[in-house]
Design a protein around this motif. Structure first.
Motif, PDB file in Angstrom:
ATOM      1  N   THR A 176      -0.478 -26.732  31.180  1.00 41.14           N
ATOM      2  CA  THR A 176      -1.574 -27.346  30.441  1.00 41.14           C
ATOM      3  C   THR A 176      -2.420 -28.184  31.390  1.00 41.14           C
ATOM      4  O   THR A 176      -2.025 -28.454  32.523  1.00 41.14           O
ATOM      5  CB  THR A 176      -1.054 -28.237  29.307  1.00 41.14           C
ATOM      6  OG1 THR A 176      -0.184 -29.230  29.857  1.00 41.14           O
ATOM      7  CG2 THR A 176      -0.280 -27.425  28.285  1.00 41.14           C
ATOM      8  N   ASP A 188       2.966 -25.948  19.816  1.00 39.86           N
ATOM      9  CA  ASP A 188       1.822 -25.066  20.010  1.00 39.86           C
ATOM     10  C   ASP A 188       1.587 -24.266  18.728  1.00 39.86           C
ATOM     11  O   ASP A 188       2.432 -23.449  18.350  1.00 39.86           O
ATOM     12  CB  ASP A 188       2.100 -24.121  21.180  1.00 39.86           C
ATOM     13  CG  ASP A 188       0.958 -23.151  21.437  1.00 39.86           C
ATOM     14  OD1 ASP A 188      -0.115 -23.301  20.814  1.00 39.86           O
ATOM     15  OD2 ASP A 188       1.133 -22.221  22.257  1.00 39.86           O
ATOM     16  N   PRO A 189       0.478 -24.498  18.045  1.00 41.40           N
ATOM     17  CA  PRO A 189       0.237 -23.777  16.784  1.00 41.40           C
ATOM     18  C   PRO A 189       0.069 -22.278  16.966  1.00 41.40           C
ATOM     19  O   PRO A 189       0.103 -21.532  15.981  1.00 41.40           O
ATOM     20  CB  PRO A 189      -1.050 -24.420  16.250  1.00 41.40           C
ATOM     21  CG  PRO A 189      -1.731 -24.961  17.462  1.00 41.40           C
ATOM     22  CD  PRO A 189      -0.624 -25.407  18.375  1.00 41.40           C
ATOM     23  N   TYR A 190      -0.099 -21.821  18.207  1.00 37.01           N
ATOM     24  CA  TYR A 190      -0.288 -20.400  18.452  1.00 37.01           C
ATOM     25  C   TYR A 190       1.020 -19.686  18.795  1.00 37.01           C
ATOM     26  O   TYR A 190       1.036 -18.471  18.974  1.00 37.01           O
ATOM     27  CB  TYR A 190      -1.297 -20.198  19.582  1.00 37.01           C
ATOM     28  CG  TYR A 190      -2.639 -20.830  19.281  1.00 37.01           C
ATOM     29  CD1 TYR A 190      -3.512 -20.235  18.379  1.00 37.01           C
ATOM     30  CD2 TYR A 190      -3.012 -22.028  19.878  1.00 37.01           C
ATOM     31  CE1 TYR A 190      -4.736 -20.821  18.085  1.00 37.01           C
ATOM     32  CE2 TYR A 190      -4.236 -22.619  19.587  1.00 37.01           C
ATOM     33  CZ  TYR A 190      -5.091 -22.007  18.690  1.00 37.01           C
ATOM     34  OH  TYR A 190      -6.297 -22.591  18.386  1.00 37.01           O
ATOM     35  N   THR A 191       2.109 -20.446  18.904  1.00 34.48           N
ATOM     36  CA  THR A 191       3.415 -19.857  19.181  1.00 34.48           C
ATOM     37  C   THR A 191       4.223 -19.825  17.887  1.00 34.48           C
ATOM     38  O   THR A 191       4.355 -20.857  17.228  1.00 34.48           O
ATOM     39  CB  THR A 191       4.174 -20.675  20.240  1.00 34.48           C
ATOM     40  OG1 THR A 191       3.393 -20.710  21.442  1.00 34.48           O
ATOM     41  CG2 THR A 191       5.526 -20.057  20.545  1.00 34.48           C
ATOM     42  N   PRO A 192       4.754 -18.662  17.490  1.00 36.96           N
ATOM     43  CA  PRO A 192       5.493 -18.571  16.224  1.00 36.96           C
ATOM     44  C   PRO A 192       6.677 -19.529  16.190  1.00 36.96           C
ATOM     45  O   PRO A 192       7.304 -19.808  17.216  1.00 36.96           O
ATOM     46  CB  PRO A 192       5.960 -17.106  16.198  1.00 36.96           C
ATOM     47  CG  PRO A 192       5.026 -16.379  17.109  1.00 36.96           C
ATOM     48  CD  PRO A 192       4.675 -17.357  18.188  1.00 36.96           C
ATOM     49  N   SER A 193       6.989 -20.044  14.991  1.00 36.08           N
ATOM     50  CA  SER A 193       8.153 -20.909  14.830  1.00 36.08           C
ATOM     51  C   SER A 193       9.407 -20.182  15.321  1.00 36.08           C
ATOM     52  O   SER A 193       9.592 -18.992  15.072  1.00 36.08           O
ATOM     53  CB  SER A 193       8.329 -21.293  13.358  1.00 36.08           C
ATOM     54  OG  SER A 193       7.274 -22.113  12.926  1.00 36.08           O
TER      55      SER A 193
END
Length: 245
Positions: free
Chosen positions: A197, A181-186
């Motif tokens: 989803t 998820d690009p919106y969840t920090p690494s």
């Protein structure tokens, strides 16, 4: 876990219950992710991806690697620790999307018009890392973990449906999967109770018109005008008919 550029995250104090994974496996995970990103394949065409993952899994001494759902793979890692009949499945999808990559990274897609734009290269490489770690630490657990590398998540015929139809979940107590998820920090994992989803279905809409002379368009049915109108009207189903809550 890894950073968006594929490099391993910096170390730090391990959280309670954290599992130490051999750094060589993490290096392989990054190598595999970049290889798959460079060589993406569309749904139901993942033969090279299947072959590559088979080779990497076999290199870890994993036997009984099965072809499933067309171009997918499944392996069972059986723990030799405390005896248990429990079985769980871990699923990772492996297909790419029909998108032209313009990232400019040195491991960008070498397959024109095809790109791992949805993160399945990351899912597959993480699935490998889990399999490799479990294979090396079989004495630390009991029961069986089934790794399923599923093809055709993005298109029909559905690889997920074939996985179910082929009975790969029939003897499973629980199944686990995740999605980047690009919106969840690494370094963070987001979870929630219930559905997380959505899925989508595709369908064809056929608009049938009726020909008429150009001087008398009112005697016909302009299918192009109807179809253009549908594009705008269909959007209103959500915005004007469905409660957003």
């Amino acid at each position: 876990m890894s950073n968006p550029d594929g490099s391993a995250m910096a170390g730090g104090a391990a959280s309670p219950g954290a599992v130490d994974i051999d750094s060589a496996i993490l290096d392989q995970m990054i190598e595999i992710r970049r290889h798959l990103h460079r060589n993406p394949e569309l749904s139901n065409r993942e033969q090279n991806t299947q072959r590559y993952l088979r080779q990497m899994l076999a290199g870890e001494g994993i036997a009984d690697i099965r072809d499933v759902a067309g171009f997918g793979l499944a392996v069972d890692i059986v723990g030799t620790g405390k005896p248990s009949n429990r079985k769980i499945a871990i699923r990772a999808d492996i297909d790419a999307l029909p998108i032209e990559e313009e990232s400019g990274v040195d491991y960008a897609s070498a397959n024109p018009g095809v790109m791992h734009a949805c993160g399945h290269d990351a899912h597959a490489s993480m699935g490998f890392a889990v399999a490799a770690h479990l294979q090396r630490s079989r004495a630390d657990f009991g029961g069986t973990v089934r790794l399923i590398f599923q093809p055709a998540e993005e298109d029909s015929p559905s690889g997920g449906k074939r996985v179910v139809e082929e009975g790969l979940l029939d003897d499973i107590d629980a199944a686990i999967c995740l999605h980047v998820d690009p919106y969840t920090p690494s370094g963070k994992i987001a979870v929630r109770s219930g559905p997380y989803t959505l899925a989508c279905d595709t369908f064809d809409a056929i608009v049938i018109g009726e020909a008429a002379h150009a001087a008398k368009p009112y005697e016909g049915i302009d299918a192009i005008a109807v179809a253009c109108s549908m594009v705008g009207e269909l959007q209103k189903i959500v915005s004007r008919e469905i409660d957003p809550l």
